[in-house]
Design a protein around this motif. Structure first.
Motif, mmCIF file in Angstrom:
data_model
loop_
_atom_site.group_PDB
_atom_site.id
_atom_site.type_symbol
_atom_site.label_atom_id
_atom_site.label_comp_id
_atom_site.label_asym_id
_atom_site.label_seq_id
_atom_site.Cartn_x
_atom_site.Cartn_y
_atom_site.Cartn_z
ATOM 1 N N GLN A 131 96.376 25.925 16.791
ATOM 2 C CA GLN A 131 96.364 27.373 17.015
ATOM 3 C C GLN A 131 95.326 28.037 16.112
ATOM 4 O OE1 GLN A 131 100.227 29.102 16.258
ATOM 5 N NE2 GLN A 131 100.163 30.211 18.170
ATOM 6 N N ARG B 19 100.490 21.705 16.362
ATOM 7 C CA ARG B 19 100.489 22.965 17.106
ATOM 8 C C ARG B 19 99.908 24.091 16.256
ATOM 9 N NH1 ARG B 19 103.990 27.048 17.213
ATOM 10 N NH2 ARG B 19 105.591 25.868 16.154
ATOM 11 N N GLU C 229 104.453 17.270 15.250
ATOM 12 C CA GLU C 229 104.051 18.106 16.388
ATOM 13 C C GLU C 229 103.941 19.576 15.991
ATOM 14 O OE1 GLU C 229 108.553 17.438 16.910
ATOM 15 O OE2 GLU C 229 106.844 16.159 16.512
#
Length: 176
Positions: free
Chosen positions: A108, A104, A100
């Protein structure tokens, strides 16, 4: 063994040097099969200074570089002995990022490549003077900020009534 993402700590300001060195290691083919890719997450930031837009690149994680690699003595040695590297996050036994965390971070960087973040030179309540447009030379107060549009809402007095005016960052100057 599957490649995982690891975080490499660098000396301050040496991220690009480490990134370029590891890219060369990958391209040389010596460990290209084991070191898959190197990532230095950045984003473009637009600042307004003295009425001019300046575009700069800012690092998401200063002093860190991400490396996708298979963990082996050779890859750890190659990364750890790259110029500008202080070591892996996790110390002597590098710890891979969790799935995760990787999603992320990668999400981003993809998002930041599509959008620019504007650094807002004003705050709500700041006194400003409009220097261009139909409300040129009007003084007002910043009421709202729209960084994604590069605009602010300024409350100006027109015929004794407070009127909201949307103005580009570059068309106003702060009143000190």
């Amino acid at each position: 063994m599957a490649a995982k993402w690891y975080v490499v700590h660098t000396y301050s300001g040496q991220e690009s040097k480490v990134f370029n060195h590891l890219q060369e290691v990958i391209q040389s083919g010596d460990l290209g099969e084991q070191i898959k890719q190197v990532l230095m997450p950045t984003q473009d930031v637009v600042q307004v200074k003295n009425g001019k837009k300046l575009k700069t690149t800012r690092k998401f994680f200063p002093s860190y570089v991400l490396v996708e690699m298979e963990l082996s003595k050779d890859t750890v040695y190659a990364v750890r002995n790259s110029p500008g590297v202080t070591g892996f996050v996790g110390g002597n036994k590098p710890q891979p990022l969790r799935g995760e965390e990787v999603r992320r971070i990668l999400g981003q960087t993809e998002k930041s490549s599509r959008q620019q973040i504007s650094e807002v030179p004003f705050e709500i309540g700041d006194a400003v003077k409009i220097k261009e447009g139909p409300f040129k030379d009007f003084d007002g107060v910043v009421d709202e900020i729209y960084p994604e549009k590069g605009k602010i809402k300024v409350m100006v007095s027109v015929f004794g009534r407070q009127t909201p005016v949307e103005v580009d960052f570059m068309h106003v100057t702060p009143i000190s």
